[in-house]
Scaffold this active site. Sequence first.
Site, PDB file in Angstrom:
ATOM      1  N   ARG A  72      -9.545  26.399 -21.015  1.00 40.83           N
ATOM      2  CA  ARG A  72     -10.076  27.452 -20.146  1.00 40.83           C
ATOM      3  C   ARG A  72      -8.922  28.118 -19.405  1.00 40.83           C
ATOM      4  NH1 ARG A  72     -11.406  26.042 -15.393  1.00 40.83           N
ATOM      5  NH2 ARG A  72     -12.681  24.237 -15.969  1.00 40.83           N
ATOM      6  N   TYR A 111     -20.558  53.885 -18.384  1.00 40.40           N
ATOM      7  CA  TYR A 111     -21.138  53.018 -19.403  1.00 40.40           C
ATOM      8  C   TYR A 111     -22.343  52.288 -18.776  1.00 40.40           C
ATOM      9  CZ  TYR A 111     -21.647  49.012 -22.490  1.00 40.40           C
ATOM     10  OH  TYR A 111     -22.158  48.056 -23.321  1.00 40.40           O
ATOM     11  N   ASP A 168     -11.430  52.200 -17.379  1.00 39.96           N
ATOM     12  CA  ASP A 168     -12.026  51.618 -18.586  1.00 39.96           C
ATOM     13  C   ASP A 168     -11.485  52.432 -19.758  1.00 39.96           C
ATOM     14  OD1 ASP A 168     -13.611  50.967 -20.776  1.00 39.96           O
ATOM     15  OD2 ASP A 168     -15.418  50.663 -19.569  1.00 39.96           O
ATOM     16  N   LYS A 191     -14.658  47.021 -29.308  1.00 43.84           N
ATOM     17  CA  LYS A 191     -14.716  48.360 -29.880  1.00 43.84           C
ATOM     18  C   LYS A 191     -13.450  48.639 -30.694  1.00 43.84           C
ATOM     19  CE  LYS A 191     -18.484  48.218 -27.439  1.00 43.84           C
ATOM     20  NZ  LYS A 191     -18.570  48.695 -26.068  1.00 43.84           N
TER      21      LYS A 191
END
Length: 385
Positions: free
Chosen positions: A54, A107, A179, A204
């Site tokens: 982690r 978004y 973003d 994306k």
Amino acid sequence: MDGFNHEAGFETLAIHAGQEADPATGAVVPPIYQVSTYKQDGVGGLRGGYEYSRSANPTRTALEECLAALEGGVRGLAFASGMAAEDTLLRTICKPGDHVLIPDDAYGGTYRLISKVLTRWGVTYDPVPLTDVQAVRAAVRPETKLIWVETPTNPLLGVADIAALAHVARETGARLVVDNTFASPYLQRPLALGADIVVHSTTKYIGGHSDVVGGALVAADVELAQELAFHQNAMGAVAGPFDAWLTLRGVKTLGVRMDRHCANAMRIAEFLSRHPRVSAVHYPGLPEDPGHEVAAKQMRAFGGMVSFRHADGEEAAVRVCERAKIFTLGESLGGVESLIEHPGRMTHASAAGSPLEVPGDLVRLSVGIEDVDDLLADLEQALEV
Ligand SMILES: *Cc1c(COP(=O)(O)O)cnc(C)c1O
């Protein structure tokens, strides 16, 4: 990153940054370190700083170093999704009572996270039109911690002037986050334009093959990077080793893919702008587009996303989505295959009735890297009355 400095070209960094040959075997691609914990050489004797996956994992480190190099930041952090990256960023920077400015066509997932989740923790927000720098400046309050920028926006392809908004952020003491999912670092480098942080849905263009969900943050300064890294580990929404590996495999070809996405999208935008059943085309590459000038200043090319409005209204727009054959009817974007969708009923359905509602006659295209003549023929037949 040995041997690569910021003067190395983008494609060289995409293929080599963070991706030295494996010291144990010489493997030219970073292995998938599918492991949770690491043998210590004596208590606290960590090899290369690895203790627990982690906190850090070598496959994830390779991706994080590569993304930092591509965005020109001091550090990259990879997450399980774009939303996990956004959540970590927002909860690192904001506390109860703080305020965030978000794009009035943000978004949908960003809007939902801020309006439905963070407001319960005492964070307030206002949607603003990012194309109007004066309006953004006027909306900043003493408790505004973040100006959230998306450019180009989803699904209307609005373009915000990053350098001008960075100036507003510096003057007011807020931080500027961009973003950069739609542009990718190949087309636009927000940190060089004055942004403090870049956020990505690596699902994306960076991943690029519609086979992995992931997110990333890249910070411009060391102190902020440390705070974000602390929260990444404390909150734990990290990218797993296989997802990090798939994303890294995708990012190597980002430059050549984006060149083709952009060239195909330009041809399609031009075709649509001449089509009698199309009443408006949103694509910053078109000289008449309101975002063209700013986009030309801050982007290398204009991206692979195009949206348009159908002259015959909502039902006709839905029909085009359903009749397309090579364009696959589906959400998401940025993969090698072309996608088509109806934002009003699909990606942006949750924005109905909010300030972020989108027109019902709107169709959004994620233009892929297929043969453009096939894509044009497909749209031609889908638009036939
Ligand atoms: C998809 C997307 C996100 C969210 O990313 P996930 O990987 O789906 O969690 C954020 N911003 C933009 C612009 C996106 O397109």
